[in-house]
Design a protein around this motif. Structure first.
Motif, PDB file in Angstrom:
ATOM      1  N   THR A   1      -0.551   6.774   5.242  1.00 43.45           N
ATOM      2  CA  THR A   1      -1.072   5.531   4.666  1.00 43.45           C
ATOM      3  C   THR A   1      -0.659   4.328   5.499  1.00 43.45           C
TER       4      THR A   1
ATOM      5  N   GLY B   1       0.812  -1.218   0.000  1.00 41.72           N
ATOM      6  CA  GLY B   1       0.000   0.000   0.000  1.00 41.72           C
ATOM      7  C   GLY B   1       0.841   1.261   0.000  1.00 41.72           C
ATOM      8  N   THR B   2       1.861   1.294   0.852  1.00 40.17           N
ATOM      9  CA  THR B   2       2.714   2.485   0.900  1.00 40.17           C
ATOM     10  C   THR B   2       3.532   2.635  -0.374  1.00 40.17           C
TER      11      THR B   2
ATOM     12  N   VAL C   1       1.245   4.096  -3.014  1.00 46.11           N
ATOM     13  CA  VAL C   1       1.038   5.526  -2.766  1.00 46.11           C
ATOM     14  C   VAL C   1       2.262   6.325  -3.191  1.00 46.11           C
TER      15      VAL C   1
ATOM     16  N   CYS D   1       2.105  11.500   2.809  1.00 44.52           N
ATOM     17  CA  CYS D   1       1.119  10.529   2.312  1.00 44.52           C
ATOM     18  C   CYS D   1       1.499   9.105   2.687  1.00 44.52           C
TER      19      CYS D   1
END
Length: 357
Positions: A346, A119-120, A123, A342
């Motif tokens: 996240t 996920g990171t 992003v 972000c």
């Protein structure tokens, strides 16, 4: 070319320098390579005194400062050696660093941590593409800052640099941006972690997925306490494995682009898709996984790998000029700051969704 002009550390030796074969080439690269080596030694010593910054970042900064202060070092007679440090030495550093990255470590962190890492990373890479375009940054700068933020800082930038061959100033923008937010993370992450009540494991997962360079991850996690350090290291090393598919993908895209731009319409060579240094990296990690590399060697190999990447970044730094970095203005730093925030949020958000906070 005058000594006041910007030079490229990747500049090729002139034809008459290569005419005598290998001996001539060695004589061509030795002067610049020796300067880069001296800078790397100084940067390594300084990095040990200030481990939060680390030798690699000092390498590029000292290289730039030395070349700026001593105009003769900007002459083109030095650039072949700078280029050798910036490319072959850089690739060798990646292979050596692979010896400390056992493939079994992916299993140790457990599948539950992988969604947060993916996920990171998504992003960081997606944000770099969108935010960078909005800020008007070129593709290479976006890519370097994105992988540096999403994977493993200067090491990821070095690996990607060996494949996409960006301009030296783009490498400088990326290194400077990553360096800035490494320092911010070391200072801010531990108090924020305590403020929001993170456990040692949750802080280790947060720092391991949201801080760029390994040295800064270690500094922040051990500053936090509560046994966060060992967990953060395992997460960070697992996260570093993501450089393999990323570099392979970038190599494939670059090879396709070069084929479209050139007259050669032949088949794609496997070396263009899977660089030799990346194969070496995987083999080195596999050798460590099966126990071919004694544990007593790990500290020395880690030191060697770090020195080689410092050596490579010193070569890049010696070919850079502060004036080149100023031309970019604040845009790379703004992009890096937005990405950093972000990715950090996240990581915490995904931990909350998966019940790890």
């Amino acid at each position: 070319m005058t000594t006041t002009e910007a030079v490229s550390p990747a500049a090729a030796p002139r034809d008459h320098d290569l005419g005598s074969g290998g001996r001539g080439r060695a004589q061509t690269i030795v002067p610049g390579l020796a300067v880069a080596f001296v800078v790397a030694v100084a940067a390594t010593l300084l990095g040990r005194q200030v481990p939060v910054i680390g030798g690699p970042v000092f390498g590029i900064l000292i290289g730039m400062a030395v070349a700026t202060a001593i105009p003769v070092l900007r002459h083109d007679r030095w650039t072949p050696g700078y280029g050798f440090a910036a490319k072959p030495v850089l690739q060798l550093s990646i292979v050596v660093l692979g010896t400390g990255l056992s493939l079994q470590q992916v299993v140790k962190v457990g599948t539950s941590s992988l969604p947060i890492m993916f996920g990171t990373l998504a992003v960081a890479l997606g944000g770099a593409w969108i935010i960078g375009r909005l800020l008007g940054l070129d593709s290479d700068t976006r890519t370097l800052i994105g992988v540096g933020t999403g994977i493993c800082g200067a090491s990821a930038i070095a690996a990607v640099t060996a494949v996409i061959k960006p301009k030296e100033r783009d490498v400088a923008y990326a290194i400077g941006t990553i360096f800035t937010f490494n320092i911010a993370a070391v200072l801010l992450f531990p108090p924020i972690g305590h403020l929001i009540g993170l456990t040692g494991q949750s802080f280790g997962l947060w720092s391991g997925t949201a801080i760029n360079d390994t040295s800064s991850v270690v500094a922040a996690a051990y500053s936090f306490g509560s046994n966060a350090g060992p967990y953060a290291i395992v997460v960070k090393l697992t996260r570093s494995l993501m450089i393999i598919p990323i570099v392979m993908g970038l190599a494939l895209l670059k090879a396709r682009h070069e084929r479209k731009q050139g007259a050669d319409t032949g088949s794609l060579k496997w070396k263009q898709v899977v660089p030799l240094f990346l194969i070496g990296f995987v083999l080195a990690a596999a050798a460590d996984t099966v126990g071919l590399i004694p544990g007593s060697w790990h500290p020395h190999l880690s030191d060697l790998g770090t020195f080689l990447i410092t050596f490579a970044l010193a070569g890049i730094g010696l070919g850079l000029r502060f004036a080149q970095m100023r031309k970019a203005g604040p845009r790379p730093l703004i992009m890096g700051g937005i990405l950093w925030i972000c990715v950090a949020t996240t990581s915490l958000g995904l931990q909350a969704l998966t019940g790890k906070l």
